[in-house]
Design a protein around this motif. Structure first.
Motif, mmCIF file in Angstrom:
data_model
loop_
_atom_site.group_PDB
_atom_site.id
_atom_site.type_symbol
_atom_site.label_atom_id
_atom_site.label_comp_id
_atom_site.label_asym_id
_atom_site.label_seq_id
_atom_site.Cartn_x
_atom_site.Cartn_y
_atom_site.Cartn_z
ATOM 1 N N UNK A 3 -79.750 58.468 -6.323
ATOM 2 C CA UNK A 3 -80.956 59.115 -5.826
ATOM 3 C C UNK A 3 -81.581 58.309 -4.695
ATOM 4 N N UNK A 4 -81.500 57.008 -4.776
ATOM 5 C CA UNK A 4 -82.077 56.194 -3.704
ATOM 6 C C UNK A 4 -81.265 56.355 -2.414
ATOM 7 N N UNK A 5 -79.941 56.529 -2.551
ATOM 8 C CA UNK A 5 -79.108 56.776 -1.374
ATOM 9 C C UNK A 5 -79.477 58.127 -0.761
ATOM 10 N N UNK A 6 -79.674 59.134 -1.637
ATOM 11 C CA UNK A 6 -80.084 60.455 -1.140
ATOM 12 C C UNK A 6 -81.444 60.378 -0.460
ATOM 13 N N UNK A 7 -82.358 59.594 -1.028
ATOM 14 C CA UNK A 7 -83.685 59.439 -0.436
ATOM 15 C C UNK A 7 -83.580 58.767 0.934
ATOM 16 N N UNK A 8 -82.687 57.798 1.049
ATOM 17 C CA UNK A 8 -82.481 57.122 2.342
ATOM 18 C C UNK A 8 -81.894 58.100 3.360
ATOM 19 N N UNK A 9 -80.908 58.895 2.911
ATOM 20 C CA UNK A 9 -80.296 59.881 3.813
ATOM 21 C C UNK A 9 -81.346 60.893 4.283
ATOM 22 N N UNK A 10 -82.186 61.329 3.360
ATOM 23 C CA UNK A 10 -83.226 62.298 3.706
ATOM 24 C C UNK A 10 -84.203 61.694 4.718
ATOM 25 N N UNK A 11 -84.591 60.456 4.499
ATOM 26 C CA UNK A 11 -85.508 59.780 5.432
ATOM 27 C C UNK A 11 -84.861 59.664 6.815
ATOM 28 N N UNK A 12 -83.588 59.327 6.847
ATOM 29 C CA UNK A 12 -82.875 59.203 8.128
ATOM 30 C C UNK A 12 -82.726 60.572 8.802
ATOM 31 N N UNK A 13 -82.486 61.604 7.984
ATOM 32 C CA UNK A 13 -82.405 62.960 8.528
ATOM 33 C C UNK A 13 -83.711 63.328 9.218
ATOM 34 N N UNK A 14 -84.807 63.030 8.561
ATOM 35 C CA UNK A 14 -86.121 63.363 9.117
ATOM 36 C C UNK A 14 -86.388 62.610 10.418
ATOM 37 N N UNK A 15 -85.693 61.498 10.610
ATOM 38 C CA UNK A 15 -85.799 60.742 11.854
ATOM 39 C C UNK A 15 -84.839 61.300 12.913
ATOM 40 N N UNK A 16 -84.039 62.319 12.514
ATOM 41 C CA UNK A 16 -83.138 62.960 13.460
ATOM 42 C C UNK A 16 -81.801 62.273 13.614
ATOM 43 N N UNK A 17 -81.404 61.463 12.667
ATOM 44 C CA UNK A 17 -80.135 60.731 12.771
ATOM 45 C C UNK A 17 -78.981 61.619 12.285
ATOM 46 N N UNK A 18 -78.093 61.922 13.196
ATOM 47 C CA UNK A 18 -76.942 62.777 12.890
ATOM 48 C C UNK A 18 -75.992 62.120 11.899
ATOM 49 N N UNK A 19 -75.917 60.805 11.894
ATOM 50 C CA UNK A 19 -75.029 60.094 10.965
ATOM 51 C C UNK A 19 -75.447 60.372 9.517
ATOM 52 N N UNK A 20 -76.736 60.517 9.270
ATOM 53 C CA UNK A 20 -77.223 60.822 7.919
ATOM 54 C C UNK A 20 -76.777 62.223 7.513
ATOM 55 N N UNK A 21 -76.827 63.142 8.477
ATOM 56 C CA UNK A 21 -76.362 64.510 8.223
ATOM 57 C C UNK A 21 -74.876 64.484 7.878
ATOM 58 N N UNK A 22 -74.091 63.754 8.653
ATOM 59 C CA UNK A 22 -72.649 63.648 8.395
ATOM 60 C C UNK A 22 -72.387 63.064 7.015
ATOM 61 N N UNK A 23 -73.114 62.037 6.642
ATOM 62 C CA UNK A 23 -72.926 61.402 5.334
ATOM 63 C C UNK A 23 -73.284 62.372 4.209
#
Length: 181
Positions: A3-23
């Protein structure tokens, strides 16, 4: 940890990072395809639905409104997409069945109309004087040439034309009267 990894990915997504979307895509794509397959029972449809969802998820920025459990959101979103797809298929199937039934009914009605018209024509043709009936039959039904019909009937071409003209006039009147009755 997951869940913490998902929370990090979500935070990165909100910053517009495409790598988070890919992950996120790599992490959940296969599981979501299996989830969609459970509803749709068609592998290619399931894959296509999940891919379309992920494209819309990224392009429409749907992640901006998310808080908390992203996995749960993804599964619910795919479930709803599948249910919508199933409703669409069901509606298309109902529409196709209705069109099929209406087509069959229309063909049956057309067949009855044609049979009725054929019967009325046959009856009206039978009521004509013999030479007019022969002239009409040979020219319009047997598709013979005027010269050949006139010769076969032993009359001139002008007489044949007169028989045809009067015969058609009589047929029109008789058919009109029978249809009005």
């Amino acid at each position: 940890m997951n869940q913490s990894l998902d929370a990090q990915l979500l935070a990165q997504l909100k910053q517009g990072k495409a790598a988070a979307y890919d992950a996120l895509f790599l992490k959940y794509y296969k599981m979501l395809c299996v989830h969609a397959y459970f509803y749709l029972a068609e592998e290619e449809e399931a894959k296509e639905l999940v891919q379309q969802f992920f494209v819309a998820f990224w392009e429409k920025g749907m992640y901006h409104h998310l808080e908390g459990d992203i996995k749960g959101y993804l599964y619910q979103a795919i479930k709803h997409k599948c249910l919508n797809r199933l409703r669409k298929w069901e509606n298309e199937q109902k529409l196709a069945e209705r069109v099929r039934a209406e087509t069959i009914a229309a063909e049956e009605e057309d067949r009855e109309v044609v049979e009725n018209l054929y019967y009325l024509l046959e009856q009206a043709l039978h009521d004509l004087p013999m030479q007019r009936r022969e002239a009409l039959t040979m020219v319009y039904i047997q598709d013979k040439r005027y010269r050949d019909v006139a010769q076969e009937m032993g009359i001139s071409i002008n007489s044949l034309k007169t028989h045809l003209k009067l015969g058609l006039k009589n047929l029109r009147e008789r058919l009109k009267n029978k249809q009005e009755a």
